[in-house]
Design a protein around this motif. Sequence first.
Motif, PDB file in Angstrom:
ATOM      1  N   HIS A  74      12.169   1.179   3.408  1.00 29.24           N
ATOM      2  CA  HIS A  74      11.787   0.908   4.789  1.00 29.24           C
ATOM      3  C   HIS A  74      10.568   1.963   5.140  1.00 29.24           C
ATOM      4  O   HIS A  74       9.929   1.276   6.231  1.00 29.24           O
ATOM      5  CB  HIS A  74      13.085   1.199   5.813  1.00 29.24           C
ATOM      6  N   SER A  75      10.569   2.965   4.480  1.00 28.98           N
ATOM      7  CA  SER A  75       9.408   3.950   5.216  1.00 28.98           C
ATOM      8  C   SER A  75       8.034   3.540   4.854  1.00 28.98           C
ATOM      9  O   SER A  75       7.068   4.096   5.434  1.00 28.98           O
ATOM     10  CB  SER A  75       9.852   5.151   4.788  1.00 28.98           C
ATOM     11  N   ILE A  76       7.934   2.819   3.676  1.00 28.23           N
ATOM     12  CA  ILE A  76       6.711   2.846   2.908  1.00 28.23           C
ATOM     13  C   ILE A  76       6.162   1.276   2.797  1.00 28.23           C
ATOM     14  O   ILE A  76       5.321   0.880   3.468  1.00 28.23           O
ATOM     15  CB  ILE A  76       6.530   3.189   1.664  1.00 28.23           C
ATOM     16  N   ARG A  77       7.097   0.352   2.564  1.00 26.87           N
ATOM     17  CA  ARG A  77       6.744  -1.002   2.006  1.00 26.87           C
ATOM     18  C   ARG A  77       6.505  -1.720   3.641  1.00 26.87           C
ATOM     19  O   ARG A  77       5.522  -2.438   3.493  1.00 26.87           O
ATOM     20  CB  ARG A  77       7.865  -1.603   1.431  1.00 26.87           C
ATOM     21  N   ASN A  78       7.321  -1.570   4.583  1.00 26.01           N
ATOM     22  CA  ASN A  78       7.299  -2.241   6.001  1.00 26.01           C
ATOM     23  C   ASN A  78       5.667  -1.829   6.443  1.00 26.01           C
ATOM     24  O   ASN A  78       5.188  -2.805   6.725  1.00 26.01           O
ATOM     25  CB  ASN A  78       8.451  -1.946   6.699  1.00 26.01           C
ATOM     26  N   PRO A  79       5.576  -0.292   6.545  1.00 30.73           N
ATOM     27  CA  PRO A  79       4.260  -0.198   7.077  1.00 30.73           C
ATOM     28  C   PRO A  79       2.956  -0.677   6.243  1.00 30.73           C
ATOM     29  O   PRO A  79       2.062  -1.202   7.005  1.00 30.73           O
ATOM     30  CB  PRO A  79       4.107   1.300   6.951  1.00 30.73           C
ATOM     31  N   PHE A  80       3.087  -0.682   5.090  1.00 23.87           N
ATOM     32  CA  PHE A  80       1.919  -1.180   4.115  1.00 23.87           C
ATOM     33  C   PHE A  80       1.879  -2.794   4.301  1.00 23.87           C
ATOM     34  O   PHE A  80       0.810  -3.163   4.305  1.00 23.87           O
ATOM     35  CB  PHE A  80       2.127  -1.061   2.756  1.00 23.87           C
TER      36      PHE A  80
ATOM     37  N   HIS B   6      -2.136  -1.888  -4.849  1.00 30.52           N
ATOM     38  CA  HIS B   6      -1.787  -1.343  -5.795  1.00 30.52           C
ATOM     39  C   HIS B   6      -0.645  -0.226  -5.512  1.00 30.52           C
ATOM     40  O   HIS B   6       0.183  -0.101  -6.291  1.00 30.52           O
ATOM     41  CB  HIS B   6      -3.135  -0.353  -6.254  1.00 30.52           C
ATOM     42  N   ILE B   7      -0.777   0.462  -4.282  1.00 28.93           N
ATOM     43  CA  ILE B   7       0.595   1.259  -3.898  1.00 28.93           C
ATOM     44  C   ILE B   7       1.582   0.490  -3.750  1.00 28.93           C
ATOM     45  O   ILE B   7       2.567   0.996  -4.117  1.00 28.93           O
ATOM     46  CB  ILE B   7       0.092   1.971  -2.489  1.00 28.93           C
ATOM     47  N   ASP B   8       1.447  -0.665  -3.317  1.00 34.66           N
ATOM     48  CA  ASP B   8       2.610  -1.526  -3.130  1.00 34.66           C
ATOM     49  C   ASP B   8       3.334  -1.895  -4.535  1.00 34.66           C
ATOM     50  O   ASP B   8       4.443  -1.902  -4.574  1.00 34.66           O
ATOM     51  CB  ASP B   8       2.417  -2.744  -2.444  1.00 34.66           C
ATOM     52  N   THR B   9       2.575  -2.046  -5.450  1.00 41.93           N
ATOM     53  CA  THR B   9       3.011  -2.252  -6.815  1.00 41.93           C
ATOM     54  C   THR B   9       3.634  -1.104  -7.533  1.00 41.93           C
ATOM     55  O   THR B   9       4.575  -1.104  -7.943  1.00 41.93           O
ATOM     56  CB  THR B   9       1.857  -2.578  -7.715  1.00 41.93           C
TER      57      THR B   9
END
Length: 490
Positions: free
Chosen positions: A278-284, A317-320
């Motif tokens: 929730h904290s990283i993937r959604n903002p990205f 890349h970060i999402d991966t």
Amino acid sequence: MWRRISLKTRLFAILIILVLISFIGGFTMVWYTYRMERLLTDIIHNHLAAYNAAEALETALVNQKGFVSYYFIDGNPDWLKQLGEYRQIFKTRMVRAQQLANNELQVHTLLRIEQEYNRYVTAKDQVIDHYRAGRTQEGTNLHQTVRISFFTILDLCEEYKLIQKNQIFQVQNESHVQARNLRIIAACAVAISFFLALGLVLFLVKQILGPIHRLAQDASRTPLDNQKNNDINSLHHSVHGLLKDVHTTRQELEKSREHLLQSEKLALVGKLAAGMAHSIRNPFTSVKMRLFSLSRTLKLNETQQEDLDVVSEEIRHIDTIVQNFLEFSRPPRLQVQYISPSTVVDQALQLLIHRLKSYRVEISLHRDSVSPPILIDPEQLKEVLVNLIVNACEAMHDGGNISIHECVTDTTGFGETAMIELSDNGPGIPTEILDKIFQPFFTTKEEGTGLGLSIANRIIEEHEGRLEVESTHGQGSTFRIFLPLERTMS
């Protein structure tokens, strides 16, 4: 006195005596064996050879008989030629017999034979001269005398043969005496060994087997029967069972400890993954959508568009990475296709071009030829390469060089593989932690998670390959990726 000696000393004393008796008996057997062999050799090589030489000498003499008579009958000189050949054979065999003579009696007898033979040959030559000159009567009279000399020599040959027979019989009798002595010594050794063995048995029964029986009764988990021959087996099974239980308990404790540590790690991963989802993937995701919108509405020049593409690629890349982190507790889901590993290497280098400049790291690529297409997941392999290159860059604080070498090689256990080797000139990895770098959550970085190399290693293993590392502290590190050219993906 005997009872004051320790059990160990008494047991060793009896065993040493048995060993000494066996050694002495064996040494005596061997010594007599060599002696018997020497006697037989003496018979075969000396006496038997001398006897054969005597027979050959006698045969050579007998073969000379009759040639002069044949010459007298038909006057053919070939008879005299053959007589000369047999005379030469007799002389040769006489020399052989003299070489084999080993005592004065034999030498004296051969000397008599030689002297009588010389007189015989001289007289027979005179007979031949008479026959050639036509003095038949004189030749015939002298021929009778020669025949007497012939039989004299023949008797001397028989006497020499008898001497050799006596020598052979003498050696044979000596061998019989030696064999009898050997049998006596062997019988004595067997008797002494028997009584010592009997004493050892009594000693073992009283001093060892009795205590073992009592110990087996105390250590046994089940009641023993009355058969004493089960004591050793019972004690063995009891001790073996105890050791097995200890070993099994230790293994179970180790497994429980490993499972507990793994469970704690996975629980930590689960907590981190839930928060990151929730904290990283959604903002990205929102950032990616905004960038896509900007790329559609803004008019960017070539440099700006390239920067925007790099930003978008880095976000992807970060999402991966987040996806890999979330899926750490289960095997990576490979999306395989046929593609050359060289293409993936080029993509990884293109992706990192700006980062390499910021780290002041230069890349040198050594490629003899483009690697053949193989069945791999390009995104996962690119993730591995990026992870290794970034780790090398971070280790070289003041910049440095990274050398990438590609080739096709024959690897033990894998057959033909595509190898990708990455070498840096950084500080290297200390030897004491070299075997821990692929463990989950092991890291030397203050802000690291310790998952990068663990995930990279598992990705390569999912490709049925192997990731190896070589490093010397202070001399850089080398990582090698081996990917089989032929494999079957499930």
